[in-house]
Design a protein around this motif. Structure first.
Motif, PDB file in Angstrom:
ATOM      1  N   ARG A 462       0.837  -1.205   0.000  1.00 19.13           N
ATOM      2  CA  ARG A 462       0.000   0.000   0.000  1.00 19.13           C
ATOM      3  C   ARG A 462       0.876   1.262   0.000  1.00 19.13           C
ATOM      4  NH1 ARG A 462      -5.243   0.474   2.380  1.00 19.13           N
ATOM      5  NH2 ARG A 462      -5.826   2.660   2.330  1.00 19.13           N
ATOM      6  N   LEU A 465       0.184   7.339   1.993  1.00 20.57           N
ATOM      7  CA  LEU A 465      -0.604   8.514   1.614  1.00 20.57           C
ATOM      8  C   LEU A 465      -1.049   9.251   2.862  1.00 20.57           C
ATOM      9  CD1 LEU A 465      -2.912   6.795  -1.040  1.00 20.57           C
ATOM     10  CD2 LEU A 465      -1.158   8.488  -1.551  1.00 20.57           C
ATOM     11  N   ARG A 467      -3.908  11.575   4.485  1.00 20.32           N
ATOM     12  CA  ARG A 467      -5.315  11.857   4.170  1.00 20.32           C
ATOM     13  C   ARG A 467      -5.747  13.179   4.767  1.00 20.32           C
ATOM     14  NH1 ARG A 467      -8.377   7.237   2.280  1.00 20.32           N
ATOM     15  NH2 ARG A 467      -6.988   5.477   2.158  1.00 20.32           N
TER      16      ARG A 467
ATOM     17  N   LEU B 117      -7.640   7.459  -4.223  1.00 15.84           N
ATOM     18  CA  LEU B 117      -7.934   6.946  -2.883  1.00 15.84           C
ATOM     19  C   LEU B 117      -8.973   5.824  -2.943  1.00 15.84           C
ATOM     20  CD1 LEU B 117      -7.923  10.252  -0.769  1.00 15.84           C
ATOM     21  CD2 LEU B 117      -6.222   8.408  -0.738  1.00 15.84           C
ATOM     22  N   GLU B 118      -9.950   5.965  -3.834  1.00 17.84           N
ATOM     23  CA  GLU B 118     -10.952   4.902  -4.034  1.00 17.84           C
ATOM     24  C   GLU B 118     -10.287   3.620  -4.507  1.00 17.84           C
ATOM     25  OE1 GLU B 118     -14.560   7.777  -5.671  1.00 17.84           O
ATOM     26  OE2 GLU B 118     -13.934   6.039  -6.860  1.00 17.84           O
ATOM     27  N   ILE B 120      -7.120   2.707  -4.150  1.00 19.33           N
ATOM     28  CA  ILE B 120      -6.261   2.138  -3.104  1.00 19.33           C
ATOM     29  C   ILE B 120      -7.108   1.471  -2.014  1.00 19.33           C
ATOM     30  CG2 ILE B 120      -4.579   2.745  -1.298  1.00 19.33           C
ATOM     31  CD1 ILE B 120      -3.528   2.762  -4.251  1.00 19.33           C
ATOM     32  N   ASP B 121      -8.210   2.138  -1.630  1.00 17.52           N
ATOM     33  CA  ASP B 121      -9.074   1.562  -0.602  1.00 17.52           C
ATOM     34  C   ASP B 121      -9.678   0.245  -1.050  1.00 17.52           C
ATOM     35  OD1 ASP B 121      -8.499   3.573   1.121  1.00 17.52           O
ATOM     36  OD2 ASP B 121     -10.334   4.725   0.772  1.00 17.52           O
ATOM     37  N   GLY B 125      -7.961  -2.248   1.025  1.00 13.38           N
ATOM     38  CA  GLY B 125      -8.834  -2.097   2.173  1.00 13.38           C
ATOM     39  C   GLY B 125      -8.828  -0.661   2.645  1.00 13.38           C
ATOM     40  N   ASP B 126      -9.944  -0.262   3.275  1.00 15.31           N
ATOM     41  CA  ASP B 126     -10.110   1.119   3.736  1.00 15.31           C
ATOM     42  C   ASP B 126      -9.176   1.383   4.908  1.00 15.31           C
ATOM     43  OD1 ASP B 126     -10.932   3.618   4.397  1.00 15.31           O
ATOM     44  OD2 ASP B 126     -13.083   3.158   4.344  1.00 15.31           O
ATOM     45  N   ASP B 127      -8.317   2.390   4.763  1.00 13.41           N
ATOM     46  CA  ASP B 127      -7.312   2.697   5.785  1.00 13.41           C
ATOM     47  C   ASP B 127      -7.668   3.978   6.548  1.00 13.41           C
ATOM     48  OD1 ASP B 127      -4.861   2.150   7.053  1.00 13.41           O
ATOM     49  OD2 ASP B 127      -3.869   3.693   5.852  1.00 13.41           O
ATOM     50  N   SER B 128      -8.873   4.489   6.328  1.00 15.59           N
ATOM     51  CA  SER B 128      -9.196   5.820   6.849  1.00 15.59           C
ATOM     52  C   SER B 128      -9.654   5.804   8.301  1.00 15.59           C
ATOM     53  CB  SER B 128     -10.277   6.463   5.973  1.00 15.59           C
ATOM     54  OG  SER B 128     -11.432   5.664   6.002  1.00 15.59           O
TER      55      SER B 128
END
Lengths: 467, 129
Positions: A462, A465, A467, B117-118, B120-121, B125-128
């Motif tokens: 990954r 990045l 955010r 970002l979409e 990569i997520d 997987g969603d990293d937010s």
């Protein structure tokens, strides 16, 4: 199975792959074949913008720009070796809209170059016919014939196409070398008149900056070697070797070209000539050199058009395979294994622009698309190192002095936009208008047909990045 | 955990044809039309001499000889020699050019990042959270 990418059948059928048949010689032929025509025509418009000395300075400064491009591209391409070159890089590093734009830069740069090549073939034949008393010869049928025959060759297969390119590129390069030695460079006053013909800087230093625009033409397209990455047998060896030997070839050819042309042709004539090296040969008074440079100009234009059809079609094909463009164009020919629909679709665009006869302006569109691509490379490199720091992924090559090449490249790109504004400002705005509308179309309409995660195909971790 | 993959709609054949022609039309409207209307290069004014000579055109003996070998006389060479670029800067036009290029890259990077970002997520997987 005839069409590997038809729209209506999830799960997707198995894709036909492009054939891996190319070696370093083909990579050299693809890169130099596209660019060598820049020594036979187009570079001389930089003489019109800044005088002969201004053109030489532009050649050196833009050589620095391409050194940065080569350094950056070697690192990224050695890591992202996929068809589409910079397009595939943009997909993995910056994002889909950037990738769409980079794909369009490639398609437009190469298609406009193809148009310019065909235009030169027509102009050359028209000029020679005029010398033999047939001044009314219409160049347009030759424009169509050139593009049609080369498109057919590309439709049939890349191996034969690039093998032919290797031969005709080598002959074209040889004509420059023969012209240079025939003019006895060891005795600069024997046949050349630099002292009498060089006039300093007719527009001052602003003319030198303005000349940067066409200084790009000495080298534009060398980065196209990585377009065929998916068809190269040994990517890690063949791509850097073919690209580096190509760059050396071009540096030599550019220096020889400037030296002989500026020593024989008055700068105002040189600045508007459509076939300057052929005109240089005419001024030697040698019928042999005239015929030889006629062949060289013709071969270089044909080799370049051939390579540009190959590259433009592959960029269009890559975008269609990812659904950035209609999927119909992403088909591989079941027998020839070529992106045949993409080859055919771009033919009318090239013919239309070649028919305008406006060589400097068609070239300007190609230059601007290339320049936008180089601008992308500068921030792409910064993002690449930031998102995947050294050691996080395997790189076959790591360029030194980061971020100096990226910053230098950005500064030179900005200067070259200003150079284009000087004299070709309305074309610069027209080109930007095209990319702005195309970007809005992609972002708000086309992107909905694109699978999200499928765009990221590299086996990387990954990206880092914020955010 | 990876996000549920986005399923794009299937584009009809008609839609694909329309999109292909849209891009073609855009190329012709934005790029070819300005060329055909003569809005491309903006060379400066040409000074016309009624009876030019090589001297009045500032061509020395060698230059004149080369022009003549190329088949030109002072009269036929004059339009080429007298054609000059005008590098005077129109600051309003320059500012417009800067805004257009800057705005283009700003929008593209902003929109690209959102799309990226979409990607990569969905891929990693969603990293937010």
């Amino acid at each position: 199975m005839t069409d590997a990418t038809t729209a209506s059948a999830p799960p997707q059928p198995q894709r036909l792959q492009l054939l891996r048949v190319l070696g370093p010689v083909h990579v050299w032929a693809l890169g130099v074949g596209i660019v060598l025509v820049g020594e036979f025509m187009g570079w001389n418009f930089s003489v019109a913008k800044g005088g002969a000395m201004g053109s030489l300075i532009a050649c050196w400064v833009i050589g620095l720009l391409y050194t940065c491009v080569a350094m950056i591209d070697s690192e990224v391409t050695s890591t992202v070796a996929a068809a589409g070159g910079q397009y595939a890089q943009a997909k993995h590093i910056v994002g889909p809209l950037m990738a769409f734009n980079v794909g369009m830069y490639l398609v437009m740069a190469y298609t406009m170059l193809e148009a310019a090549d065909a235009l030169v073939v027509g102009d050359l034949l028209h000029q020679v016919a005029g010398q033999f008393g047939y001044a009314m010869l219409d160049p347009k049928p030759f424009v169509v014939l050139t593009i049609a025959v080369l498109a057919w060759l590309n439709y049939r297969g890349i191996f034969a196409t690039l093998s032919i390119n290797f031969v005709i590129t080598a002959v074209a390069f040889l004509t420059i070398v023969v012209l240079f030695f025939a003019l006895k460079p060891w005795d600069p006053t024997a046949a050349l008149h630099h002292k009498e013909l060089l006039t300093g800087l007719p527009y001052g230093w602003i003319g030198v900056i303005a000349a940067f625009q066409f200084g790009i033409w000495y080298y534009l397209g060398i980065e196209g070697t990585c377009q065929a990455a998916e068809e190269v047998r040994s990517v890690g060896r063949s791509l850097p070797l073919g690209t580096m030997t190509g760059m050396i070839t071009l540096l030599i050819a550019a220096s020889l070209t400037w030296y002989v042309a500026s020593g024989l042709v008055p700068w105002q004539y040189l600045g508007q000539a459509s076939v300057p090296l052929f005109d240089t040969a005419r001024l030697t008074g040698s019928r042999f050199l005239e015929v030889f440079l006629f062949v060289g100009t013709l071969f270089s234009a044909v080799a370049s058009a051939n390579g540009t059809i190959t590259d433009a079609a592959r960029a269009w094909f890559s975008m269609s395979r990812d659904r950035y463009m209609p999927q119909w164009f992403g088909a591989v020919h079941p027998r020839f294994r070529t992106p045949f629909r993409a080859v055919v679709f771009l033919v009318p665009v090239a013919v239309s622009f070649a028919f305008t006869g406006l060589l400097d302006q068609v070239i300007t569109f190609s230059i601007l698309s290339g320049l936008l691509g180089y601008t992308f490379m500068s921030f792409n490199m910064i993002k690449f190192r930031k998102q995947w720091p050294l050691g996080s992924i395997k790189r076959a090559y790591t360029h030194p002095f980061h971020p100096v090449p990226a910053i230098t490249l950005m500064a030179l790109c900005i200067t070259t936009y200003f150079a284009t504004y000087l004299g070709y400002g309305s074309q610069l705005l027209a080109m930007m208008g095209f990319y702005i509308v195309a970007s809005l179309w992609f972002h708000f309409h086309r992107y909905k047909y694109v699978r999200r995660a499928d765009q990221f195909t590299m086996p990387w971790p990954r990206p880092r990045l914020s955010r | 955990m990876a996000k549920k993959p986005y399923q794009p709609p299937v584009q009809s054949k008609g839609g694909q044809i329309f999109d292909s022609f849209f891009i073609l039309a855009l190329v012709y409207a934005a790029l070819l039309t300005p060329l055909l209307l003569g809005l491309g290069a903006s060379n400066g004014a040409t000074k016309h001499q009624t009876a030019p000579t090589w001297e009045s055109l500032h061509q020395n003996t060698t230059m004149a000889q080369q022009w003549e070998k190329l088949g030109y006389t002072p009269k036929t060479a004059a339009p080429i020699i007298e054609q000059q670029f005008d590098y005077s800067i129109n600051y309003g036009y320059l500012l417009l050019t800067i805004v257009v290029i800057g705005g283009y890259f700003f929008f593209m990077l902003k929109a690209s990042r959102k799309e990226y970002l979409e990607v990569i997520d969905e891929k990693f997987g969603d990293d937010s959270h």
